[in-house]
Design a protein around this motif. Structure first.
Motif, PDB file in Angstrom:
ATOM      1  N   ALA A 261       0.843  -1.207   0.000  1.00 52.68           N
ATOM      2  CA  ALA A 261       0.000   0.000   0.000  1.00 52.68           C
ATOM      3  C   ALA A 261       0.872   1.248   0.000  1.00 52.68           C
ATOM      4  O   ALA A 261       0.820   2.067   0.926  1.00 52.68           O
ATOM      5  CB  ALA A 261      -0.928   0.007   1.202  1.00 52.68           C
ATOM      6  N   PRO A 262       1.689   1.436  -1.025  1.00 58.81           N
ATOM      7  CA  PRO A 262       2.663   2.540  -1.016  1.00 58.81           C
ATOM      8  C   PRO A 262       2.057   3.925  -1.168  1.00 58.81           C
ATOM      9  O   PRO A 262       2.728   4.926  -0.889  1.00 58.81           O
ATOM     10  CB  PRO A 262       3.569   2.210  -2.213  1.00 58.81           C
ATOM     11  CG  PRO A 262       2.686   1.412  -3.133  1.00 58.81           C
ATOM     12  CD  PRO A 262       1.811   0.604  -2.224  1.00 58.81           C
ATOM     13  N   SER A 263       0.794   4.015  -1.580  1.00 61.33           N
ATOM     14  CA  SER A 263       0.192   5.326  -1.862  1.00 61.33           C
ATOM     15  C   SER A 263      -0.386   6.023  -0.639  1.00 61.33           C
ATOM     16  O   SER A 263      -0.638   7.232  -0.674  1.00 61.33           O
ATOM     17  CB  SER A 263      -0.917   5.182  -2.911  1.00 61.33           C
ATOM     18  OG  SER A 263      -0.409   4.675  -4.118  1.00 61.33           O
ATOM     19  N   ILE A 264      -0.644   5.290   0.439  1.00 59.96           N
ATOM     20  CA  ILE A 264      -1.388   5.899   1.537  1.00 59.96           C
ATOM     21  C   ILE A 264      -0.577   6.997   2.217  1.00 59.96           C
ATOM     22  O   ILE A 264       0.612   6.874   2.459  1.00 59.96           O
ATOM     23  CB  ILE A 264      -1.867   4.859   2.573  1.00 59.96           C
ATOM     24  CG1 ILE A 264      -0.694   4.166   3.254  1.00 59.96           C
ATOM     25  CG2 ILE A 264      -2.781   3.848   1.950  1.00 59.96           C
ATOM     26  CD1 ILE A 264      -1.132   3.262   4.390  1.00 59.96           C
ATOM     27  N   THR A 265      -1.253   8.100   2.495  1.00 61.04           N
ATOM     28  CA  THR A 265      -0.668   9.231   3.225  1.00 61.04           C
ATOM     29  C   THR A 265      -1.642   9.583   4.348  1.00 61.04           C
ATOM     30  O   THR A 265      -2.509  10.448   4.192  1.00 61.04           O
ATOM     31  CB  THR A 265      -0.432  10.448   2.300  1.00 61.04           C
ATOM     32  OG1 THR A 265      -1.653  10.788   1.648  1.00 61.04           O
ATOM     33  CG2 THR A 265       0.618  10.142   1.268  1.00 61.04           C
ATOM     34  N   PRO A 266      -1.539   8.910   5.484  1.00 59.91           N
ATOM     35  CA  PRO A 266      -2.536   9.079   6.543  1.00 59.91           C
ATOM     36  C   PRO A 266      -2.522  10.472   7.148  1.00 59.91           C
ATOM     37  O   PRO A 266      -1.525  11.195   7.072  1.00 59.91           O
ATOM     38  CB  PRO A 266      -2.123   8.026   7.570  1.00 59.91           C
ATOM     39  CG  PRO A 266      -0.668   7.818   7.341  1.00 59.91           C
ATOM     40  CD  PRO A 266      -0.474   7.981   5.867  1.00 59.91           C
ATOM     41  N   ASP A 267      -3.628  10.843   7.764  1.00 57.84           N
ATOM     42  CA  ASP A 267      -3.679  12.117   8.474  1.00 57.84           C
ATOM     43  C   ASP A 267      -2.671  12.131   9.619  1.00 57.84           C
ATOM     44  O   ASP A 267      -2.067  13.163   9.914  1.00 57.84           O
ATOM     45  CB  ASP A 267      -5.098  12.352   9.000  1.00 57.84           C
ATOM     46  CG  ASP A 267      -6.096  12.471   7.866  1.00 57.84           C
ATOM     47  OD1 ASP A 267      -6.342  13.597   7.409  1.00 57.84           O
ATOM     48  OD2 ASP A 267      -6.604  11.432   7.417  1.00 57.84           O
ATOM     49  N   ALA A 268      -2.505  10.988  10.250  1.00 60.26           N
ATOM     50  CA  ALA A 268      -1.457  10.798  11.247  1.00 60.26           C
ATOM     51  C   ALA A 268      -1.108   9.321  11.259  1.00 60.26           C
ATOM     52  O   ALA A 268      -1.981   8.468  11.116  1.00 60.26           O
ATOM     53  CB  ALA A 268      -1.899  11.261  12.631  1.00 60.26           C
ATOM     54  N   GLY A 269       0.171   9.043  11.415  1.00 62.12           N
ATOM     55  CA  GLY A 269       0.619   7.656  11.486  1.00 62.12           C
ATOM     56  C   GLY A 269       1.687   7.524  12.545  1.00 62.12           C
ATOM     57  O   GLY A 269       2.413   8.482  12.837  1.00 62.12           O
ATOM     58  N   VAL A 270       1.787   6.333  13.127  1.00 63.44           N
ATOM     59  CA  VAL A 270       2.751   6.109  14.196  1.00 63.44           C
ATOM     60  C   VAL A 270       3.534   4.834  13.938  1.00 63.44           C
ATOM     61  O   VAL A 270       2.970   3.819  13.531  1.00 63.44           O
ATOM     62  CB  VAL A 270       2.066   6.065  15.585  1.00 63.44           C
ATOM     63  CG1 VAL A 270       0.999   4.991  15.654  1.00 63.44           C
ATOM     64  CG2 VAL A 270       3.093   5.841  16.696  1.00 63.44           C
ATOM     65  N   VAL A 271       4.845   4.911  14.132  1.00 64.20           N
ATOM     66  CA  VAL A 271       5.709   3.730  14.166  1.00 64.20           C
ATOM     67  C   VAL A 271       6.186   3.578  15.603  1.00 64.20           C
ATOM     68  O   VAL A 271       6.945   4.404  16.102  1.00 64.20           O
ATOM     69  CB  VAL A 271       6.897   3.842  13.203  1.00 64.20           C
ATOM     70  CG1 VAL A 271       7.794   2.607  13.330  1.00 64.20           C
ATOM     71  CG2 VAL A 271       6.417   3.997  11.768  1.00 64.20           C
ATOM     72  N   LEU A 272       5.724   2.541  16.265  1.00 66.42           N
ATOM     73  CA  LEU A 272       6.000   2.358  17.686  1.00 66.42           C
ATOM     74  C   LEU A 272       7.444   1.964  17.943  1.00 66.42           C
ATOM     75  O   LEU A 272       8.122   2.530  18.816  1.00 66.42           O
ATOM     76  CB  LEU A 272       5.077   1.275  18.246  1.00 66.42           C
ATOM     77  CG  LEU A 272       3.577   1.527  18.095  1.00 66.42           C
ATOM     78  CD1 LEU A 272       2.804   0.250  18.397  1.00 66.42           C
ATOM     79  CD2 LEU A 272       3.140   2.642  19.023  1.00 66.42           C
ATOM     80  N   ASN A 273       7.924   0.992  17.204  1.00 67.38           N
ATOM     81  CA  ASN A 273       9.249   0.426  17.397  1.00 67.38           C
ATOM     82  C   ASN A 273       9.550  -0.470  16.217  1.00 67.38           C
ATOM     83  O   ASN A 273       8.638  -0.860  15.477  1.00 67.38           O
ATOM     84  CB  ASN A 273       9.302  -0.377  18.708  1.00 67.38           C
ATOM     85  CG  ASN A 273       8.064  -1.259  18.883  1.00 67.38           C
ATOM     86  OD1 ASN A 273       7.772  -2.107  18.055  1.00 67.38           O
ATOM     87  ND2 ASN A 273       7.309  -1.017  19.956  1.00 67.38           N
ATOM     88  N   ILE A 274      10.811  -0.816  16.045  1.00 68.78           N
ATOM     89  CA  ILE A 274      11.190  -1.724  14.964  1.00 68.78           C
ATOM     90  C   ILE A 274      12.301  -2.636  15.470  1.00 68.78           C
ATOM     91  O   ILE A 274      13.352  -2.171  15.910  1.00 68.78           O
ATOM     92  CB  ILE A 274      11.657  -0.970  13.707  1.00 68.78           C
ATOM     93  CG1 ILE A 274      10.517  -0.116  13.137  1.00 68.78           C
ATOM     94  CG2 ILE A 274      12.151  -1.950  12.652  1.00 68.78           C
ATOM     95  CD1 ILE A 274      10.873   0.606  11.857  1.00 68.78           C
TER      96      ILE A 274
END
Length: 519
Positions: free
Chosen positions: A182-195
């Motif tokens: 899903a490379p096109s999505i540009t969310p209003d806000a997004g979070v990356v918790l950890n990797i």
């Protein structure tokens, strides 16, 4: 987005995601073919797909004859299909566009096919996604907004978009698989918790895994875990907001004097209190970090701080995420079966002073070296189960040889077998706990029998852990199921594994059933 009516589309995979896509596409008049290994000449008809007017074909049929690529305009791929899957190679060679079901949902939403565009809040990370997404959905609900937890959490995004009454805020838990497609999505806000290391077998490398997660940060506000070395360094397309378990700096949320504090979204970004950390469930560092992430993502779309506090106060975590399932002789038995990778298990162990750890399963190529090195002082003993149990005990031998370790497994003859990885355990465990258990003839073992064997292994593992809890030096405060691995080598899922652990703990003499209380 071109009109879908009449468009010939192949949907790869007939699981939850694939069927969601097929239902929507058939509903707007697309010509849908669903391919899956479960279909074939001898397979029973799929009544759901037949009712949709969709064609079901065996995956082998598409791989044996690629002429279909000349009459197909679009391929929708389910998350389980890695880019290296043979079908994806055929599709790439044909130059066909490939969308995941989340990419389809995004394009449908942006095109207004199901009404005006919705607010997208995307949650991803190696660990904590489901808890954070659920917290976020409760906060959105407390704010009086029409939201839904969807995506990898169980409800497909497309299905959420078609609910009545309408869902305006999509709280979408997205896995690295879903984000890759899903490379096109540009969310209003997004979070990356950890990797941390996970799914390297699917992505091919850690860098590719991290890159997929970064798609969540392509929107106007990207929230990252500042305490995580990798997540904190990810590129953010728009405004960067962080969260930390320490005092927050500018543009961050954190903890001050036992309170969740916001220094990113208030007037002049001055510190403002949100809620007491000790009301957050599940308790401990991981739960509080998830709460900070959910709060930041909600505040990013203008949710008032009062709703953040109300949502977090009301939130109750799902099962198998740190449930205290029994207490025996003052030791808590904790089901954290959802800790399906080393990073999650490490976080679970850190919530306790000292534990007997029950771990093992399918490590999926992930290393447990860091897990053992960083938690060795908290490990009173380890009981290893599952296919990769030997990897765990060998790592203990290298990095924490003072930690007693034992493996429990089913041999080729179907008998539950115990091997002592630490010589000092020979005198610590009674014969009835190390003696092989009887089983059915292995040639006659059914799937039901194999499930019973998995349960028998867990029963013995818990019994050994209970005994070790009484005899090891520096008495532990918990027997902790935090497997650091997937469950499908033994169980139908992490939930079944957790249920087996809970049943074994509650069956111990003197056990007090705590009925899944959060720790």
């Amino acid at each position: 987005m071109t009109a879908l009516a009449g468009t010939p589309v192949v949907v790869a995979g007939a699981g939850t995601a694939g069927r969601s896509a097929a239902r929507f596409l058939a509903g707007v008049g697309a010509q849908v073919t669903v391919a899956d290994a479960q279909f074939g000449p001898d397979a029973p008809a799929d009544d759901e797909l037949s009712a949709l007017g969709a064609r079901a074909v065996a995956m082998s049929e598409l791989l044996d004859d690629d002429s279909w690529t000349g009459t197909t305009d679009l391929v929708i791929v389910s998350p389980g299909f890695a880019p290296t899957h043979p079908l994806m190679t055929v599709v790439a060679d044909a130059g066909l566009p490939v969308w995941g079901e989340v990419e389809l949902a995004w394009r449908v939403d942006r095109a207004g096919i199901l009404g005006g565009p919705r607010t997208w809040l995307v949650v991803t990370g190696t660990n904590g996604k489901t808890t954070t997404t659920s917290m976020l959905a409760d906060i959105v609900d407390a704010a009086g907004l029409a939201g839904a937890a969807c995506g990898n959490i169980g409800l497909p995004v497309l299905d959420a978009m078609q609910q009545d009454p309408r869902v305006d805020v999509l709280c979408a838990e997205l896995s690295s698989f879903q984000l890759h497609w899903a490379p096109s999505i540009t969310p209003d806000a997004g979070v990356v918790l950890n990797i941390a290391d996970d799914h390297l077998d699917w992505h091919g490398s850690f860098d590719a895994y991290a890159e997929a997660k970064t798609i969540a940060l392509h929107g106007s506000i990207g929230v990252v875990g500042l305490d995580d070395r990798v997540a904190s360094g990810l590129p953010v397309a728009g405004r960067r907001v962080g969260f930390t378990l320490g005092p927050p700096g500018d543009d961050a949320l954190g903890i001050v004097d036992g309170m969740l504090v916001d220094r990113a979204f208030g007037p002049d970004r001055a510190a403002r209190h949100l809620v007491e950390a000790d009301v957050v469930r599940p308790p401990g560092p991981s739960g509080v970090a998830d709460a900070l992430a959910a709060a930041a993502t909600a505040l990013a779309i203008g949710v008032p701080p009062e709703a953040v506090a109300a949502g977090l106060r009301a939130f109750s975590p799902g099962a198998h995420r740190g449930d205290v399932v029994a207490t025996v002789e003052g030791i808590d038995y904790i089901d954290d079966s959802k800790a399906t990778n080393p990073h999650a298990a490490q976080a679970a162990i850190r919530g306790h002073r000292r534990v007997i750890l029950v771990a093992g399963g399918l490590l999926k190529g992930a290393s447990v070296d860091e897990l053992v090195r960083d938690t060795r002082e908290r490990l009173a003993a380890v009981v290893a189960i599952g296919r990769d149990r030997d990897v765990i005990v060998e790592t203990i031998a290298r990095h924490a040889p003072e930690v007693p370790a034992v493996t429990v497994f089913t041999g080729d003859d179907g008998r539950v077998t115990v091997q002592l990885a630490t010589a000092t355990l020979e005198d610590a465990l009674p014969a009835d706990l190390t003696r092989p258990a009887s089983s059915d003839d292995p040639d006659e073992r059914s799937s039901a029998t194999r499930d019973a064997e998995a349960v028998a292994v867990m029963d013995r593992a818990v019994a050994i852990a209970a005994h070790l809890g009484r005899v090891v030096e520096d008495r532990p405060d918990a027997v902790l199921l935090a497997p650091a691995a997937a469950s499908l080598d033994m169980f139908a899922g992490y939930g079944r594994r957790g249920d087996a652990f809970a049943a074994a703990a509650r069956a111990l003499p003197g056990a007090a059933d705590t009925s899944g209380s959060p720790r």
